[in-house]
Motif scaffolding. Structure first.
Motif, PDB file in Angstrom:
ATOM      1  N   MET A   1     -33.086  46.909  32.253  1.00  0.00           N
ATOM      2  CA  MET A   1     -33.309  45.673  32.718  1.00  0.00           C
ATOM      3  C   MET A   1     -31.634  45.184  32.879  1.00  0.00           C
ATOM      4  O   MET A   1     -30.836  45.605  32.197  1.00  0.00           O
ATOM      5  N   ILE A   2     -31.360  44.950  33.842  1.00  0.00           N
ATOM      6  CA  ILE A   2     -29.873  44.378  35.008  1.00  0.00           C
ATOM      7  C   ILE A   2     -30.239  42.613  33.742  1.00  0.00           C
ATOM      8  O   ILE A   2     -30.722  42.236  34.324  1.00  0.00           O
ATOM      9  N   PHE A   3     -28.693  42.295  33.585  1.00  0.00           N
ATOM     10  CA  PHE A   3     -29.089  40.951  33.063  1.00  0.00           C
ATOM     11  C   PHE A   3     -28.237  40.054  33.603  1.00  0.00           C
ATOM     12  O   PHE A   3     -26.589  40.367  33.625  1.00  0.00           O
ATOM     13  N   ALA A   4     -27.717  39.687  34.396  1.00  0.00           N
ATOM     14  CA  ALA A   4     -27.028  38.730  35.631  1.00  0.00           C
ATOM     15  C   ALA A   4     -26.374  37.384  34.666  1.00  0.00           C
ATOM     16  O   ALA A   4     -27.535  36.270  34.603  1.00  0.00           O
ATOM     17  N   GLU A  28     -34.747  45.688  37.722  1.00  0.00           N
ATOM     18  CA  GLU A  28     -35.800  45.060  36.860  1.00  0.00           C
ATOM     19  C   GLU A  28     -34.090  44.192  36.402  1.00  0.00           C
ATOM     20  O   GLU A  28     -33.648  45.079  35.727  1.00  0.00           O
ATOM     21  N   THR A  29     -34.280  42.954  37.090  1.00  0.00           N
ATOM     22  CA  THR A  29     -33.613  42.413  36.372  1.00  0.00           C
ATOM     23  C   THR A  29     -33.207  40.623  36.192  1.00  0.00           C
ATOM     24  O   THR A  29     -34.476  40.076  36.601  1.00  0.00           O
ATOM     25  N   PHE A  30     -33.247  39.829  35.285  1.00  0.00           N
ATOM     26  CA  PHE A  30     -33.595  38.351  35.045  1.00  0.00           C
ATOM     27  C   PHE A  30     -32.748  37.884  34.909  1.00  0.00           C
ATOM     28  O   PHE A  30     -30.793  38.821  34.884  1.00  0.00           O
ATOM     29  N   ALA A  31     -32.387  36.831  35.485  1.00  0.00           N
ATOM     30  CA  ALA A  31     -30.909  35.596  35.458  1.00  0.00           C
ATOM     31  C   ALA A  31     -30.958  34.673  34.878  1.00  0.00           C
ATOM     32  O   ALA A  31     -31.589  34.166  35.558  1.00  0.00           O
ATOM     33  N   GLN A  32     -29.694  34.260  34.698  1.00  0.00           N
ATOM     34  CA  GLN A  32     -30.067  33.528  34.169  1.00  0.00           C
ATOM     35  C   GLN A  32     -28.581  32.479  34.998  1.00  0.00           C
ATOM     36  O   GLN A  32     -27.323  33.061  35.052  1.00  0.00           O
ATOM     37  N   ILE A  33     -28.857  31.306  35.632  1.00  0.00           N
ATOM     38  CA  ILE A  33     -28.430  31.035  37.346  1.00  0.00           C
ATOM     39  C   ILE A  33     -27.775  29.609  37.147  1.00  0.00           C
ATOM     40  O   ILE A  33     -27.036  29.049  37.908  1.00  0.00           O
ATOM     41  N   GLY A  34     -27.490  29.344  35.645  1.00  0.00           N
ATOM     42  CA  GLY A  34     -26.924  27.684  35.681  1.00  0.00           C
ATOM     43  C   GLY A  34     -26.716  26.836  36.479  1.00  0.00           C
ATOM     44  O   GLY A  34     -28.215  26.205  37.137  1.00  0.00           O
ATOM     45  N   LEU A  35     -25.972  25.677  36.964  1.00  0.00           N
ATOM     46  CA  LEU A  35     -26.356  24.633  37.566  1.00  0.00           C
ATOM     47  C   LEU A  35     -26.225  25.378  39.035  1.00  0.00           C
ATOM     48  O   LEU A  35     -25.793  24.639  40.122  1.00  0.00           O
ATOM     49  N   GLY A  36     -26.054  26.643  39.816  1.00  0.00           N
ATOM     50  CA  GLY A  36     -26.183  26.695  40.871  1.00  0.00           C
ATOM     51  C   GLY A  36     -27.866  25.862  41.644  1.00  0.00           C
ATOM     52  O   GLY A  36     -28.266  26.068  41.512  1.00  0.00           O
ATOM     53  N   ARG A  37     -27.398  26.357  43.194  1.00  0.00           N
ATOM     54  CA  ARG A  37     -28.258  25.271  43.896  1.00  0.00           C
ATOM     55  C   ARG A  37     -28.824  27.346  44.376  1.00  0.00           C
ATOM     56  O   ARG A  37     -30.076  26.543  44.975  1.00  0.00           O
ATOM     57  N   THR A  60     -30.377  43.754  24.696  1.00  0.00           N
ATOM     58  CA  THR A  60     -31.398  44.194  25.382  1.00  0.00           C
ATOM     59  C   THR A  60     -30.946  44.699  27.198  1.00  0.00           C
ATOM     60  O   THR A  60     -32.023  46.324  26.973  1.00  0.00           O
ATOM     61  N   ALA A  61     -30.138  44.313  27.287  1.00  0.00           N
ATOM     62  CA  ALA A  61     -29.530  44.821  28.971  1.00  0.00           C
ATOM     63  C   ALA A  61     -28.906  46.296  28.909  1.00  0.00           C
ATOM     64  O   ALA A  61     -28.076  46.857  28.245  1.00  0.00           O
ATOM     65  N   ARG A  62     -28.989  47.446  29.963  1.00  0.00           N
ATOM     66  CA  ARG A  62     -28.929  48.222  30.428  1.00  0.00           C
ATOM     67  C   ARG A  62     -27.381  48.469  30.922  1.00  0.00           C
ATOM     68  O   ARG A  62     -26.480  48.772  30.882  1.00  0.00           O
ATOM     69  N   LEU A  63     -27.855  47.236  31.408  1.00  0.00           N
ATOM     70  CA  LEU A  63     -26.147  46.435  32.277  1.00  0.00           C
ATOM     71  C   LEU A  63     -26.392  45.008  32.472  1.00  0.00           C
ATOM     72  O   LEU A  63     -26.859  44.467  33.171  1.00  0.00           O
ATOM     73  N   VAL A  64     -24.602  43.967  32.289  1.00  0.00           N
ATOM     74  CA  VAL A  64     -24.855  42.627  32.008  1.00  0.00           C
ATOM     75  C   VAL A  64     -23.588  42.642  33.626  1.00  0.00           C
ATOM     76  O   VAL A  64     -22.735  42.804  33.179  1.00  0.00           O
ATOM     77  N   VAL A  65     -23.987  41.991  34.275  1.00  0.00           N
ATOM     78  CA  VAL A  65     -23.433  41.445  34.789  1.00  0.00           C
ATOM     79  C   VAL A  65     -23.360  40.217  35.165  1.00  0.00           C
ATOM     80  O   VAL A  65     -23.884  39.374  34.768  1.00  0.00           O
ATOM     81  N   CYS A  66     -21.611  39.535  35.038  1.00  0.00           N
ATOM     82  CA  CYS A  66     -21.436  38.170  34.697  1.00  0.00           C
ATOM     83  C   CYS A  66     -19.491  38.275  35.596  1.00  0.00           C
ATOM     84  O   CYS A  66     -19.249  39.036  35.638  1.00  0.00           O
ATOM     85  N   ALA A  80     -21.228  45.354  22.806  1.00  0.00           N
ATOM     86  CA  ALA A  80     -21.048  46.996  22.866  1.00  0.00           C
ATOM     87  C   ALA A  80     -22.260  47.391  24.240  1.00  0.00           C
ATOM     88  O   ALA A  80     -22.080  48.717  24.485  1.00  0.00           O
ATOM     89  N   ARG A  81     -22.502  46.464  25.691  1.00  0.00           N
ATOM     90  CA  ARG A  81     -23.654  46.811  26.046  1.00  0.00           C
ATOM     91  C   ARG A  81     -22.078  47.158  27.580  1.00  0.00           C
ATOM     92  O   ARG A  81     -21.001  46.512  27.668  1.00  0.00           O
ATOM     93  N   PRO A  82     -23.465  47.806  28.714  1.00  0.00           N
ATOM     94  CA  PRO A  82     -22.277  48.738  30.047  1.00  0.00           C
ATOM     95  C   PRO A  82     -22.237  46.312  30.067  1.00  0.00           C
ATOM     96  O   PRO A  82     -22.809  45.773  30.337  1.00  0.00           O
ATOM     97  N   MET A  83     -21.201  46.293  31.077  1.00  0.00           N
ATOM     98  CA  MET A  83     -20.410  45.366  31.737  1.00  0.00           C
ATOM     99  C   MET A  83     -20.109  45.242  32.880  1.00  0.00           C
ATOM    100  O   MET A  83     -19.291  46.392  33.359  1.00  0.00           O
ATOM    101  N   LEU A  84     -20.274  44.702  33.959  1.00  0.00           N
ATOM    102  CA  LEU A  84     -19.345  44.960  35.036  1.00  0.00           C
ATOM    103  C   LEU A  84     -19.054  43.035  35.657  1.00  0.00           C
ATOM    104  O   LEU A  84     -20.541  41.799  35.242  1.00  0.00           O
ATOM    105  N   VAL A  85     -18.282  42.765  35.935  1.00  0.00           N
ATOM    106  CA  VAL A  85     -17.337  41.300  36.098  1.00  0.00           C
ATOM    107  C   VAL A  85     -16.885  41.088  37.309  1.00  0.00           C
ATOM    108  O   VAL A  85     -16.560  42.166  38.047  1.00  0.00           O
ATOM    109  N   VAL A  86     -17.156  39.875  37.539  1.00  0.00           N
ATOM    110  CA  VAL A  86     -16.801  39.276  38.857  1.00  0.00           C
ATOM    111  C   VAL A  86     -16.424  38.346  38.610  1.00  0.00           C
ATOM    112  O   VAL A  86     -17.006  36.973  38.252  1.00  0.00           O
ATOM    113  N   PRO A  87     -14.550  37.648  39.129  1.00  0.00           N
ATOM    114  CA  PRO A  87     -13.882  37.109  38.606  1.00  0.00           C
ATOM    115  C   PRO A  87     -14.215  36.162  39.673  1.00  0.00           C
ATOM    116  O   PRO A  87     -14.496  36.392  40.672  1.00  0.00           O
ATOM    117  N   ARG A  88     -14.272  34.685  38.919  1.00  0.00           N
ATOM    118  CA  ARG A  88     -14.285  33.217  40.054  1.00  0.00           C
ATOM    119  C   ARG A  88     -13.109  33.331  40.840  1.00  0.00           C
ATOM    120  O   ARG A  88     -12.222  33.262  39.738  1.00  0.00           O
TER     121      ARG A  88
END
Length: 158
Positions: A1-4, A28-37, A60-66, A80-88
């Protein structure tokens, strides 16, 4: 699973891009979207997660996108999970306390080999590249570096 995850605020551009890429590739992906519209069309999602659920999702994520927030990055490194970072950056920074995360993202790439996506047009290829790696190879060398000092130094720029 990808966790964003975007933390407690919003990062609609990131969630929309993850929704598009993961829908197209049937990840397969699950996202925590915060206050987004933006509400994902394909992803399973919740606005917020309890601390325990957040940690479980990361572990449990195969990849965390954050985003490049120090809190989420630290949790992913500890797990120690794989991570992909997108900076604000620039116009993606809507609240003053979010700050511009570009400098911290550069440190993560240089010191820890974290994949950073600077342009969301490249998100799909970056996800594919990180997923092709063996997750057992993830080593953030937390004992060899002084992560608390790096984070403190970054936070003092505000």
């Amino acid at each position: 699973m990808i966790f964003a995850t975007v933390g407690n605020s919003a990062f609609d551009a990131l969630i929309a891009a993850v929704d598009s890429v993961c829908g197209k590739h049937h990840y397969e992906t699950f996202a925590q979207i915060g206050l987004g519209r933006y509400e994902p069309k394909v992803l399973h999602w919740r606005r917020f997660l309890a601390a325990g659920d957040m940690v479980r999702s990361i572990r449990t994520a195969r990849l965390v996108v954050c985003h490049a927030g120090a809190g989420i990055v630290g949790e992913v490194m500890r797990a120690a999970r794989p991570m992909l970072v997108v900076p604000r950056t620039g116009n993606q920074v809507r609240w003053r306390d979010q700050g511009n995360q570009a400098e911290f993202a550069q440190v993560l790439a240089r010191e820890f080999g974290v994949t950073v996506v600077w342009d969301l047009q490249n998100l799909g290829s970056a996800i594919g590249e990180v997923l092709s790696r063996d997750p057992a190879d993830i080593r953030y060398r937390l004992r060899e570096t002084n992560v608390p000092m790096l984070v403190a130094s970054y936070l003092q720029t505000f």
